[in-house]
Each structure stands twice: as structure tokens, then as C-alpha cells.
Design an enzyme around this catalytic site. Structure first.
Site, PDB file in Angstrom:
ATOM      1  N   ASP A  93      48.802  40.748  52.774  1.00  0.00           N
ATOM      2  CA  ASP A  93      48.781  41.910  53.179  1.00  0.00           C
ATOM      3  C   ASP A  93      49.510  42.522  54.347  1.00  0.00           C
ATOM      4  O   ASP A  93      48.573  41.858  55.109  1.00  0.00           O
ATOM      5  CB  ASP A  93      48.091  42.460  51.545  1.00  0.00           C
ATOM      6  CG  ASP A  93      48.031  43.764  51.986  1.00  0.00           C
ATOM      7  OD1 ASP A  93      49.307  44.041  51.835  1.00  0.00           O
ATOM      8  OD2 ASP A  93      47.069  44.495  51.029  1.00  0.00           O
ATOM      9  N   SER A  94      50.055  43.511  53.778  1.00  0.00           N
ATOM     10  CA  SER A  94      50.904  43.902  55.548  1.00  0.00           C
ATOM     11  C   SER A  94      49.073  44.397  56.318  1.00  0.00           C
ATOM     12  O   SER A  94      49.500  44.453  57.955  1.00  0.00           O
ATOM     13  CB  SER A  94      51.706  45.276  55.256  1.00  0.00           C
ATOM     14  OG  SER A  94      51.176  46.183  54.549  1.00  0.00           O
ATOM     15  N   ASP A 268      45.417  40.477  42.669  1.00  0.00           N
ATOM     16  CA  ASP A 268      44.806  40.379  43.571  1.00  0.00           C
ATOM     17  C   ASP A 268      43.501  41.669  42.924  1.00  0.00           C
ATOM     18  O   ASP A 268      43.833  42.028  42.311  1.00  0.00           O
ATOM     19  CB  ASP A 268      45.191  40.471  44.823  1.00  0.00           C
ATOM     20  CG  ASP A 268      45.589  41.865  45.331  1.00  0.00           C
ATOM     21  OD1 ASP A 268      46.128  42.488  44.546  1.00  0.00           O
ATOM     22  OD2 ASP A 268      44.419  42.254  45.776  1.00  0.00           O
ATOM     23  N   CYS A 307      31.294  28.790  29.754  1.00  0.00           N
ATOM     24  CA  CYS A 307      31.875  28.358  31.291  1.00  0.00           C
ATOM     25  C   CYS A 307      32.248  27.092  31.786  1.00  0.00           C
ATOM     26  O   CYS A 307      31.004  26.671  31.867  1.00  0.00           O
ATOM     27  CB  CYS A 307      31.426  29.625  31.509  1.00  0.00           C
ATOM     28  SG  CYS A 307      32.383  30.202  33.555  1.00  0.00           S
ATOM     29  N   CYS A 309      32.749  26.302  34.789  1.00  0.00           N
ATOM     30  CA  CYS A 309      31.981  26.046  36.508  1.00  0.00           C
ATOM     31  C   CYS A 309      31.210  25.538  36.814  1.00  0.00           C
ATOM     32  O   CYS A 309      30.237  25.606  36.202  1.00  0.00           O
ATOM     33  CB  CYS A 309      32.045  28.303  36.829  1.00  0.00           C
ATOM     34  SG  CYS A 309      30.372  29.144  36.836  1.00  0.00           S
ATOM     35  N   CYS A 312      27.781  27.755  35.814  1.00  0.00           N
ATOM     36  CA  CYS A 312      27.216  27.543  34.383  1.00  0.00           C
ATOM     37  C   CYS A 312      27.185  26.224  33.501  1.00  0.00           C
ATOM     38  O   CYS A 312      26.545  26.082  33.192  1.00  0.00           O
ATOM     39  CB  CYS A 312      28.394  27.980  33.967  1.00  0.00           C
ATOM     40  SG  CYS A 312      27.647  30.423  33.376  1.00  0.00           S
ATOM     41  N   HIS A 338      31.223  31.805  39.946  1.00  0.00           N
ATOM     42  CA  HIS A 338      31.221  31.922  38.368  1.00  0.00           C
ATOM     43  C   HIS A 338      32.087  33.149  37.636  1.00  0.00           C
ATOM     44  O   HIS A 338      33.173  32.674  37.055  1.00  0.00           O
ATOM     45  CB  HIS A 338      30.112  32.775  37.612  1.00  0.00           C
ATOM     46  CG  HIS A 338      30.115  32.683  36.103  1.00  0.00           C
ATOM     47  ND1 HIS A 338      30.510  32.016  35.195  1.00  0.00           N
ATOM     48  CD2 HIS A 338      30.345  34.202  35.675  1.00  0.00           C
ATOM     49  CE1 HIS A 338      30.944  33.337  34.194  1.00  0.00           C
ATOM     50  NE2 HIS A 338      30.533  35.074  34.850  1.00  0.00           N
TER      51      HIS A 338
HETATM   52 ZN   LIG Z   1      30.698  30.258  34.879  1.00  0.00          ZN
END
Ligand SMILES: [Zn+2]
Length: 354
Positions: A93-94, A268, A307, A309, A312, A338
Site C-alpha cells: 500500500d502506498s 485485504d 475447519c 487449520c 482446529c 484459524h
Molecule cells: Zn480453524
């Protein structure tokens, strides 16, 4: 696959599209969620963990890095990728947003903006050219031009005046970028606040320049969600269909879905890691839930059953709640893992559906 942006598929029931964007550090499959590493670090998450989460590209910030440790230092260290040990694409980003949101003292003149550092009060100048110079030294894959991010609630007159300066700065930035020998991409940045006529004028002015892609700025700045969605839904389809479209600063699931349906490609947001540091996690139905609640004290379930991840697959809500209460550092990391994975999975799933 050519250098540039390729549309691979478009949806039949909305403006959503799948694409692939070339960058100096590899291709990005879009739509894509980009985790934010403002100061050359995604807070609480290590680069190898980010790769494991499926992050294709991260964001960093020119304002923060130019002030500390300095873009010259990062260049001397081999550039931002080597410095932070991240070998995938980076968008910077600038810093326009930070200059105009963090700074109470700043002065715009014909050449740029003079502001005081939020770190030590020292004076600095950003110009359309030196902001590109900073990003060339950082070696980011996608650069953003200096702009004025008009605060929410500004009048039509003020927004129009700010936008005229932004357009001049962006024209200067694109000319300068073209004069350089760099394969870094440069996106144009549409402003115009909450005003449909100004947004249209901004699109018309900026799409005359050969930017690599276009971003919509000035959303997610405190406006009601209905206004944000209106701007996203009306402005996104006006942008050139053959260039990537980036909506800056959005990352809540309900906003991502609207933006992808409108034909946007890149997003973002700092929220997944910020919420995690405050003990909040994404759960089913896109709720944001505080794990501090007493009802999780003995809860053996993972944050989000199903999930995939790291967190999890290993830890219970009861254990994570304990880490938060005990102020263990790993709590922020495990919750951030997560939350970031939740958004990446969501956008990946939406991409697969197109
Ligand atoms: Zn998760």
C-alpha cells in the site's frame, strides 16, 4: 499463461470471475484474500505458517516501512522478500491512507504531502515519485500510487477537491513508473467517497492510464454497510474487465461475498489477526465469537468443527480460552491461524463455485 491478467472463467448468474495474475514472484489465483503484514510481518503468524494456510500473497505498508526501518535499509538487506523471508507475491500500500488517517499534522502542496511521523514527530515528505521509489527499493510485486483517502462524512466539494489532487498524483506516478526499468506492477486507485458521480469521474480519469490493475479505495472507512455495498456494486463493474480489480480494506465474509459477485478479484483486511488478538474468532454463519465467554470453559470442540487449520485440528475451545485468560502469546497465534485460514477457505470456496 502470459504476463498480465487472464480471465479463466466468468459466472453465469453474477459478475463474478476467476482469473490468474502474473507477478514477479509468481501467479496469483483470483479471487484472492490477502493477509496484511503492515510492518513486514503478519501479526502473530510466521511466513511458513502463512504458506501452510494457503496465503498466495500478502500486503505490506510503504508508510510504516519507509519510516521504520527505512526502505534503503530493506533494499540493502536484499529487498522485502528476503528481509522477511517470504518468497511469494507482496502488494505494498502506498501509505496515503496512513498519512491521512494517522496524522493530525500534514500539509498538501503542489508536489506532495509533508507529514510528521507518528513514531518520533520527525518531518517527512511523500510525493507521487518518491512513494514509487520507496516501493521499488522494497521490491514489492504490486505497488500502489500515493492518494488522498478522504474521510467518511466529507462533503461533495471536499471529496471532489481531494480526488482532483489524487488524479494528478496518479498520472505522475504512472508516467514515472513507465520510465523505470521494473517489472513491478502498479495499480490505479479510484476514489470519490460515497458520491456516485465522483466515483464515475474517478473511473473515467484513471482508466485512461495504462495501470496493471485498478483498486477501489475509500471504502471500509467507517461508512454504513449499505453504502459500502452500493459503492462496491456500482463501481466494480465500471472498471476494465481485462484488468484485476482490488477492493481495499475489506475482509468480513459478508463483504467479500458481495464484492466477488460484483466482479472484484482481490481483498485485504487486518481484521482476522486483530480480532484474534482480542480473543475473537470466526465461526459458522460468519459470526464473530469471543472465546473468552464462560460457556467455552469445558468445551471440547475445536473453534469450527470441520475447519482444516492447525489450530482446529489440535486444540479445544476450552484450551484456547485458557490460553487467552492466562495471557499466553500462543493464543494470538493460534486464533490468528484459524481466522486467516477461515477467510482464505471462504474465498477459495467462492472461487471454486465460479
Ligand atoms: Zn480453524
Amino acid at each position: 499463461m502470459h504476463r498480465g491478467f487472464s480471465i479463466l472463467k466468468t459466472a453465469t448468474n453474477s459478475n463474478a470471475r476467476r482469473g490468474r495474475l502474473w507477478t514477479p514472484h509468481g501467479y496469483i489465483d483470483t479471487p484472492v484474500f490477502m493477509p496484511v503484514g503492515t510492518q513486514a510481518a503478519v501479526k502473530g503468524v510466521l511466513p511458513d505458517q502463512l504458506t501452510g494456510l494457503g496465503a498466495q500473497i500478502i500486503l505490506s505498508n510503504t508508510y510504516h516501512l519507509a519510516l521504520r526501518p527505512g526502505s534503503e535499509l530493506i533494499q540493502a538487506a536484499g529487498g522485502l522478500h528476503a528481509f522477511m523471508h517470504w518468497d511469494h507475491p507482496i502488494l505494498t500500500d502506498s501509505g496515503g491512507y496512513q498519512v491521512f488517517s494517522l496524522q493530525s499534522q500534514r500539509a498538501i502542496d503542489s508536489e506532495g504531502v509533508v507529514f510528521k511521523s507518528h513514531l518520533d514527530g520527525s518531518k517527512h515528505r511523500f510525493t507521487p515519485k518518491n512513494v514509487i521509489d520507496h516501493q521499488v527499493r522494497l521490491g514489492s510485486d504490486i505497488m500502489m500510487p500515493l492518494d488522498i483517502c478522504t474521510p467518511y462524512g466529507a462533503s461533495h466539494k471536499q471529496t471532489d477537491a481531494d480526488m482532483a489532487i489524487t488524479h494528478r498524483w496518479e498520472a505522475e506516478a504512472v508516467d514515472y513508473w513507465q520510465s523505470l526499468d521494473t517489472d513491478q506492477l502498479l495499480f490505479g486507485l479510484v476514489q470519490g467517497g460515497m458520491f456516485d458521480d465522483l466515483r464515475q469521474a474517478s473511473v473515467a480519469a484513471l482508466t485512461q492510464h495504462p495501470f496493471s490493475g485498478f483498486a477501489i479505495g475509500g471504502v471500509s472507512v467507517g461508512e454504513p454497510m449499505a453504502d459500502m455495498h452500493r459503492i462496491i456494486e456500482t463501481v466494480t463493474p465500471q472498471l476494465p474487465p481485462d484488468k484485476p480489480r482490488y477492493i481495499m480494506g475489506i475482509g468480513l465474509p459478508e463483504n467479500l461475498e458481495v464484492a466477488i459477485r460484483a466482479g472484484a478479484d482481490m481483498f485485504d483486511c487486518v481484521l482476522p489477526t486483530r480480532l484474534a488478538r482480542h480473543g475473537q474468532v470466526f465461526m459458522d454463519g460468519h459470526q464473530r465469537v469471543s472465546l473468552k465467554q464462560a460457556k467455552f470453559k469445558l468445551d471440547p470442540e475445536p473453534i469450527q468443527p470441520g475447519c482444516d487449520c492447525y489450530t482446529c485440528l489440535r486444540f479445544s475451545r476450552a484450551y484456547l480460552r485458557h490460553l487467552i485468560q492466562a495471557r499466553e502469546l500462543s493464543a494470538a497465534t493460534l486464533l490468528s491461524i484459524h481466522n486467516v485460514r477461515y477467510l482464505i477457505r471462504l474465498v477459495d470456496a467462492l472461487r471454486e463455485q465460479i
